[in-house]
Motif scaffolding. Structure first.
Motif, mmCIF file in Angstrom:
data_model
loop_
_atom_site.group_PDB
_atom_site.id
_atom_site.type_symbol
_atom_site.label_atom_id
_atom_site.label_comp_id
_atom_site.label_asym_id
_atom_site.label_seq_id
_atom_site.Cartn_x
_atom_site.Cartn_y
_atom_site.Cartn_z
ATOM 1 N N VAL A 109 8.698 -0.196 4.829
ATOM 2 C CA VAL A 109 8.165 -1.560 4.914
ATOM 3 C C VAL A 109 6.750 -1.543 5.484
ATOM 4 O O VAL A 109 5.875 -2.279 5.035
ATOM 5 C CB VAL A 109 9.094 -2.436 5.775
ATOM 6 C CG1 VAL A 109 8.445 -3.788 6.078
ATOM 7 C CG2 VAL A 109 10.432 -2.640 5.073
ATOM 8 N N ALA A 110 6.514 -0.677 6.464
ATOM 9 C CA ALA A 110 5.175 -0.566 7.047
ATOM 10 C C ALA A 110 4.167 -0.102 5.998
ATOM 11 O O ALA A 110 3.047 -0.636 5.910
ATOM 12 C CB ALA A 110 5.200 0.398 8.233
ATOM 13 N N PHE A 111 4.548 0.890 5.190
ATOM 14 C CA PHE A 111 3.650 1.349 4.124
ATOM 15 C C PHE A 111 3.418 0.244 3.097
ATOM 16 O O PHE A 111 2.299 0.085 2.587
ATOM 17 C CB PHE A 111 4.237 2.583 3.442
ATOM 18 C CG PHE A 111 4.201 3.824 4.284
ATOM 19 C CD1 PHE A 111 3.035 4.197 4.939
ATOM 20 C CD2 PHE A 111 5.326 4.623 4.423
ATOM 21 C CE1 PHE A 111 2.993 5.347 5.719
ATOM 22 C CE2 PHE A 111 5.294 5.766 5.206
ATOM 23 C CZ PHE A 111 4.128 6.128 5.856
ATOM 24 N N LEU A 112 4.467 -0.527 2.793
ATOM 25 C CA LEU A 112 4.326 -1.617 1.825
ATOM 26 C C LEU A 112 3.384 -2.690 2.351
ATOM 27 O O LEU A 112 2.510 -3.178 1.613
ATOM 28 C CB LEU A 112 5.697 -2.213 1.514
ATOM 29 C CG LEU A 112 5.721 -3.436 0.579
ATOM 30 C CD1 LEU A 112 5.122 -3.085 -0.770
ATOM 31 C CD2 LEU A 112 7.143 -3.964 0.432
ATOM 32 N N VAL A 113 3.546 -3.065 3.615
ATOM 33 C CA VAL A 113 2.663 -4.068 4.211
ATOM 34 C C VAL A 113 1.227 -3.571 4.237
ATOM 35 O O VAL A 113 0.278 -4.321 3.959
ATOM 36 C CB VAL A 113 3.152 -4.432 5.625
ATOM 37 C CG1 VAL A 113 2.135 -5.307 6.351
ATOM 38 C CG2 VAL A 113 4.499 -5.152 5.551
#
Length: 279
Positions: free
Chosen positions: A179-183
């Motif tokens: 999720v951090a990479f997606l954000v």
């Protein structure tokens, strides 16, 4: 002055002459509607990230009326009508339908051909249409971002803030990493929007390349996530108990849903060749 009058008269007759009668449609064309109807996308740059331009360029929509008339709607929303004069070959029904000098079109083997030098258009499967792809991406992204809201609330309800660290098991940590990479990817694209069509053809600036490079980090995180959730399922199968993992059965179902959403998102990035945009 007589020659000028003759020329002027011929021009007026040609320019303002009444339109020719419309060509009669072949009713049997309606029987072959499934061969022609659908959305067609230009085949330019299908092997590079420039394929993504297809969303901006739009599609040509083809349909066949009950009386056998082929109707084409351009990406700009202009409608034209065509009559089949031989199998797969169409001519404009009226002069008004022959826009921009388009005198004939042909549809064969799921390809729509127009006047050269325009490249052909390919018919899209249901999952390739812009409407489905955009809706799917929106649903998947919202699903992957949902743990940001759901997990803190769930942890607080069951354990309190002091036990949050124990709540974050390996599968959840792996998901949160993705999720951090997606954000970060969404933020990088938002801060450096690649809206200039020329940049898709001639190359992005460094920051845009770095933003797209985050897709590789997301893919690596997906591998870790799949392994972590797979271990949870292995525990369940060995114990033959849905509650044998490090989370409840409902939590395991939620984790599996997140993994599926992550894989679908990566498939979309691969389908649109976005992994090549970083180079």
């Amino acid at each position: 002055m007589a020659p000028f009058d003759d020329i002027l008269g011929e021009f007026v007759d040609e320019r303002f002459a009444p339109a020719e009668d419309a060509i009669e449609a072949d009713p049997t064309t309606a029987d072959r509607a499934d061969e022609y109807a659908g959305e067609y996308r230009m085949t330019t740059f299908q092997t590079t990230h420039e394929k993504f331009l297809g969303l901006a360029q739009g599609t040509v929509t083809a349909s066949v009326t009950d009386d056998g008339v082929l109707e084409l709607i351009s990406p700009e929303g202009e409608k034209s009508r065509w009559v089949e004069v031989e199998p797969g070959v169409f001519e404009p029904k009226t002069d008004d339908d022959a826009s921009f000098g388009q005198t004939s079109v042909a549809i064969e083997d799921d390809y729509l051909y127009m006047n050269a030098p325009a490249p052909p258009f390919e018919r899209l499967s249901w999952y390739e249409t812009a409407g489905f792809q955009v809706s799917l991406a929106g649903t998947v992204i919202l699903t992957l971002l949902s743990p940001i809201v759901i997990w803190p609330i769930n942890a607080y309800r069951h354990r309190g803030w002091g036990a949050m660290r124990g709540y974050l098991n390996r599968p959840r940590l792996a998901i949160l990493g993705c999720v951090a990479f997606l954000v970060a990817f969404i933020g990088g694209v938002a801060l450096n929007p690649p809206f200039d069509m020329a940049s898709w053809v001639y190359g992005f600036i460094l920051w845009q390349r770095l933003a797209f490079g985050l897709l590789y980090a997301l893919a690596i995180g997906a591998v870790v996530t799949v392994v972590s959730v797979g271990i949870e399922w292995q525990r369940v199968f060995v114990a033959r108990d849905l509650d044998a993992g490090s989370t409840s059965r409902y939590g395991l179902v939620y984790l599996t849903t997140l993994v599926m959403a992550l894989l679908v998102l990566l498939w979309q990035a691969w389908y649109w060749n976005l992994f090549t945009a970083a180079f």
